[in-house]
Design an enzyme around this catalytic site. Structure first.
Site, short mmCIF file in Angstrom:
data_model
loop_
_atom_site.label_atom_id
_atom_site.label_comp_id
_atom_site.label_asym_id
_atom_site.label_seq_id
_atom_site.Cartn_x
_atom_site.Cartn_y
_atom_site.Cartn_z
N ILE A 150 0.75 -1.18 0.09
CA ILE A 150 0.04 -0.18 0.06
C ILE A 150 0.94 1.38 -0.11
O ILE A 150 2.04 1.00 0.39
CB ILE A 150 -1.01 -0.03 1.20
CG1 ILE A 150 -0.28 0.01 2.57
CG2 ILE A 150 -2.00 -1.10 1.15
CD1 ILE A 150 -1.15 -0.05 3.65
N ASP A 151 0.47 2.31 -0.53
CA ASP A 151 1.30 3.63 -0.68
C ASP A 151 1.76 4.12 0.66
O ASP A 151 1.11 3.89 1.69
CB ASP A 151 0.22 4.66 -1.27
CG ASP A 151 0.05 4.37 -2.82
OD1 ASP A 151 0.68 3.42 -3.41
OD2 ASP A 151 -0.83 5.13 -3.33
N LYS A 152 2.79 4.79 0.31
CA LYS A 152 3.68 5.27 1.68
C LYS A 152 2.66 5.98 2.70
O LYS A 152 2.56 5.85 3.78
CB LYS A 152 4.55 6.31 1.23
CG LYS A 152 5.26 7.19 2.49
CD LYS A 152 6.02 8.19 2.03
CE LYS A 152 6.66 8.98 2.94
NZ LYS A 152 7.82 10.10 2.60
N ARG A 261 -6.53 5.84 -6.07
CA ARG A 261 -6.48 7.63 -6.20
C ARG A 261 -6.75 7.78 -7.58
O ARG A 261 -7.51 8.79 -7.84
CB ARG A 261 -5.25 7.75 -5.76
CG ARG A 261 -4.88 7.57 -4.20
CD ARG A 261 -3.13 7.48 -3.98
NE ARG A 261 -2.72 8.70 -4.32
CZ ARG A 261 -1.42 8.75 -4.25
NH1 ARG A 261 -0.38 8.03 -4.05
NH2 ARG A 261 -1.01 10.28 -4.18
#
Length: 340
Positions: A150-152, A261
Site C-alpha cells: 500500500i502507498d507510503k 486514487r
C-alpha cells in the site's frame, strides 16, 4: 566535448561535462551515454530521474531534455546501496502473528520496501529487525516476505509472509484478487463531491504518465487492466445543497499502483488530501469553518485507509479476517464533515 572534471570521494563520484556544437539539440541521456563509458543508458536515465544530473545550476529530471552548446552537465553518482536492507528498530503495530505470517496495521508515512529515494526506514527494515532471517526470500533481497503493497501515505492492513510456503499461498490469493478465492480487501476513502449514483465499477487501464513518471494516468488504449468497485457509504453537506464530500468503500479487482486514487480522480471525485491527483481541489478548504478548515489544510496525505483484509491461512486454510479502525487524523476529518 571533453570531460573536464571527474572527482571521486568516499560517498560519491562527480563528473562534469562541457557540451560542444555536436551536442546541440541532442537528448540529455544520449549525450551522457556518449561520453561516460561506465554506465548504461538505462542507468543514466535512472540517475537523471533521481535528480542526480544538473545542467548549469538547474536539476533536470527528464532524460529527453535537449541540451545546448556550451552547457555544463554535472552527473553525481551516489555510493552504491547495500545489497540487502539492514534491520532497523522501527515500531510495528502487529495485529496478528504466527510462524507463517504477520499482519501489520501500517501508519501513514511508512514506505513498504526500499527503493529509489527510500533506501532505509521502511517496513522491510522493521520486519527484518522483528523477524530476523525468517522472512520469505521469494520477494527478493529488497522485498523479503512482501506479498502486496500500500502507498507510503495510505494507512491500514498488510500481510507479510514469513516463509516460502506462506508466500506462495498468499501470492496466489492476491493474484486472484478474490474473483474465485477467499481474499477480501476493502478501503475507506474520503473523496470530494459525490458520484451521481450510489455504487459502480471503474474499468480503466492505467500506466505511467508520459509527462510525470512519478504519477499514473488513465489510458484509452494500452496500459494495464484495472478495475475498482466502489460504493458510497455516506454523503456530507447541508441539505438541499450539492454534496461537499463522500465516504466511499472501494474494493479492488486488480492491484495497480495508485489505482484507487487515479480511478476516483478519473470520475471526478479525487481523494481529499491527494496533492498528486486532486491538487485543484485545495482551494475548497477556504469554504469551511473551523475546525474543519484547519484539519483539511494540515492533512498532507490522501484520505485512504485499508480497513479490511481477509484471506485463507496458507498452511491451515482457516479463513482469517482482520479489520482496522480509521487513524485519528482521518477519523477527525470524518467527524467534522458529519457536522457540516
Amino acid at each position: 566535448m571533453p570531460l573536464t572534471n571527474s572527482v571521486n570521494t568516499d560517498e560519491q563520484q562527480s563528473s562534469e561535462i562541457q557540451t560542444g556544437p555536436e551536442d546541440t539539440g541532442r537528448r540529455l541521456d544520449a549525450v551522457l551515454a556518449a561520453h561516460i563509458d561506465d554506465f548504461s543508458r538505462n542507468r543514466l536515465q535512472a540517475l537523471i530521474r533521481a535528480g542526480q544530473v544538473k545542467v548549469g545550476q538547474r536539476t533536470v529530471l527528464e532524460p529527453k531534455y535537449r541540451v545546448c552548446e556550451a552547457d555544463t552537465i554535472t552527473l553525481i553518482v551516489p555510493e552504491p546501496e547495500a545489497a540487502e536492507p539492514q534491520p532497523e528498530d522501527i515500531p510495528l503495530n502487529i495485529v496478528y502473528e504466527d510462524d507463517d505470517l504477520i499482519v501489520i496495521d501500517k501508519p501513514a508515512g511508512l514506505v513498504v520496501h526500499p527503493g529509489a529515494g527510500n533506501p532505509t526506514g521502511t517496513l522491510v527494515n522493521a520486519l527484518i529487525h522483528h523477524c530476523g532471517s525468517s522472512l520469505s526470500g521469494i520477494g527478493g533481497v529488497k522485498r523479503p516476505g512482501i506479498v502486496h503493497r500500500i502507498d507510503k501515505d495510505t494507512t491500514g492492513l498488510l500481510v507479510v509472509a514469513k516463509n516460502d510456503l506462506a508466500h506462495q499461498g498468499l501470492a496466489a490469493q492476491f493474484a486472484d484478487h478474490g474473483r474465485t478465492g477467499p481474499l477480501e480487501r476493502a478501503y475507506k476513502a474520503l473523496v470530494w463531491g459525490a458520484p451521481a449514483v450510489l455504487k459502480g465499477t471503474i474499468d480503466a487501464n492505467l500506466a505511467r504518465s508520459t509527462t510525470n513518471r512519478q504519477k499514473i494516468a488513465v489510458l484509452k488504449t494500452g496500459g494495464r487492466h484495472a478495475i475498482t468497485h466502489w460504493q458510497v457509504k455516506e454523503r456530507f453537506g447541508p441539505q438541499d445543497e450539492p454534496t461537499i464530500a463522500s465516504l466511499i468503500e472501494c474494493r479492488l479487482e486488480t492491484g495497480r499502483t495508485h489505482q484507487i486514487r487515479v480511478h476516483m480522480a478519473h470520475i471526478g471525485n479525487p481523494l481529499i488530501g491527494d496533492m498528486d491527483y486532486g491538487s485543484g481541489y485545495r482551494t475548497k478548504y477556504n469554504k469551511f469553518h473551523e475546525p474543519l478548515k484547519t484539519q483539511l489544510a494540515e492533512f498532507k496525505r490522501q484520505a485512504l485507509h485499508a480497513g479490511l483484509l481477509a484471506f485463507a491461512h496458507p498452511r491451515t486454510q482457516e479463513f482469517m479476517k482482520f479489520e482496522s479502525e480509521l487513524p485519528a487524523d482521518f477519523a477527525s476529518i470524518l467527524q467534522s464533515l458529519q457536522k457540516v
